[in-house]
Design a protein around this motif. Structure first.
Motif, PDB file in Angstrom:
ATOM      1  N   ASP A 134      -9.454  -1.692  -5.327  1.00 46.12           N
ATOM      2  CA  ASP A 134      -9.025  -2.006  -3.965  1.00 46.12           C
ATOM      3  C   ASP A 134      -9.770  -1.080  -3.009  1.00 46.12           C
ATOM      4  O   ASP A 134      -9.536   0.129  -3.006  1.00 46.12           O
ATOM      5  N   ALA A 162      -4.677   5.566   1.479  1.00 42.86           N
ATOM      6  CA  ALA A 162      -5.003   4.166   1.747  1.00 42.86           C
ATOM      7  C   ALA A 162      -5.179   3.959   3.236  1.00 42.86           C
ATOM      8  O   ALA A 162      -4.565   4.648   4.056  1.00 42.86           O
ATOM      9  N   TYR A 163      -6.011   2.995   3.562  1.00 40.05           N
ATOM     10  CA  TYR A 163      -6.237   2.620   4.966  1.00 40.05           C
ATOM     11  C   TYR A 163      -5.619   1.259   5.221  1.00 40.05           C
ATOM     12  O   TYR A 163      -5.960   0.271   4.573  1.00 40.05           O
ATOM     13  N   ASP A 164      -4.694   1.213   6.161  1.00 42.93           N
ATOM     14  CA  ASP A 164      -4.033  -0.023   6.571  1.00 42.93           C
ATOM     15  C   ASP A 164      -4.516  -0.364   7.975  1.00 42.93           C
ATOM     16  O   ASP A 164      -4.046   0.202   8.954  1.00 42.93           O
ATOM     17  N   ALA A 165      -5.472  -1.276   8.054  1.00 37.45           N
ATOM     18  CA  ALA A 165      -6.108  -1.590   9.337  1.00 37.45           C
ATOM     19  C   ALA A 165      -5.162  -2.243  10.328  1.00 37.45           C
ATOM     20  O   ALA A 165      -5.366  -2.163  11.541  1.00 37.45           O
ATOM     21  N   THR A 184      -3.468   5.597   8.247  1.00 38.16           N
ATOM     22  CA  THR A 184      -3.706   6.017   6.876  1.00 38.16           C
ATOM     23  C   THR A 184      -2.363   6.344   6.230  1.00 38.16           C
ATOM     24  O   THR A 184      -1.443   6.821   6.894  1.00 38.16           O
ATOM     25  N   ARG A 191      -9.464  -0.505  -0.073  1.00 39.82           N
ATOM     26  CA  ARG A 191      -8.642   0.116   0.961  1.00 39.82           C
ATOM     27  C   ARG A 191      -8.116   1.471   0.513  1.00 39.82           C
ATOM     28  O   ARG A 191      -7.486   2.185   1.302  1.00 39.82           O
ATOM     29  N   LEU A 233       0.835  -1.201   0.000  1.00 45.97           N
ATOM     30  CA  LEU A 233       0.000   0.000   0.000  1.00 45.97           C
ATOM     31  C   LEU A 233       0.872   1.253   0.000  1.00 45.97           C
ATOM     32  O   LEU A 233       0.580   2.226  -0.697  1.00 45.97           O
TER      33      LEU A 233
END
Length: 204
Positions: free
Chosen positions: A174, A56-59, A44, A176, A11
């Motif tokens: 995607d 992008a969101y990286d949980a 983020t 995300r 990401l």
């Protein structure tokens, strides 16, 4: 204060497509890593050059404090997914970053932290998805967004906006990730019509 982070490297590299190359805007030459808002877990990852933005969101990502990180080419190259499909992690500590590539080799870079203030990027993202507007975009902007937002060759970009002059949301394949593109001009000045040779013949 020593800033540490552990984020999805794939990401990160895809978001980095939107970072600036202008020396005078050094604070935009990297990816901003921030704790996710609204009490969400993760982080983020955001980059912009002022004309295009990708976030992008990286949980599963973590960061001890907001930081702007500029990764050199050899690190970004190692951030691609493994042949197994798994995505590597980019780990940072005190300005040093490391990612393990698909061959198991560590790719390391030092002095990667940018000392600057990243813009309030959330203010740029339209809150109304809208529909198609006929806005006109710079092809290079859309190419950047395609490189960042699309993973599969058979996918495309979906562009949504509320009017022809406002920032438009751009989606790939995607969920995300999201992009923002600024139109270059209003379509009202364009008087082109369908060429006569392209008009479908009328059949009885």
């Amino acid at each position: 204060m020593t800033i540490q982070f552990n984020v999805n490297a794939t990401l990160f590299a895809r978001v980095a497509n939107a970072q600036s190359t202008e020396e005078t805007r050094y604070y935009l030459q990297g990816v901003s890593i921030e704790p996710a808002p609204h009490n969400l877990p993760g982080v983020t990852l955001t980059a912009t050059d002022g004309k295009v933005l990708v976030s992008a969101y990286d949980a599963q990502g973590t960061v001890t404090a907001p930081v702007i990180v500029k990764a050199p080419a050899h690190v970004l190259k190692a951030c691609k997914p493994y042949k197994s499909g798994a995505e590597p992690h980019l780990i940072g500590d005190a300005g040093t970053i490391v990612v393990v590539d698909d061959k198991g080799a560590e790719q390391i870079a030092r002095g990667t932290t940018i000392d600057g203030t990243f813009p309030e990027w959330k203010r740029v993202i339209p809150q109304d998805i809208g529909t198609g507007t006929g806005a006109v975009f710079d092809p290079s902007i859309m190419a950047t967004l395609a490189k960042a937002l699309i993973q599969r060759k058979e996918s495309g970009l979906i562009v949504r906006g509320v009017d022809a002059l406002s920032p438009h949301l751009v989606f790939g394949d995607d969920d995300r990730m999201v992009g923002v593109a600024m139109p270059i001009r209003a379509p009202d000045a364009d008087t082109r019509a369908l060429p006569q040779w392209a008009v479908r013949p009328v059949t009885a």
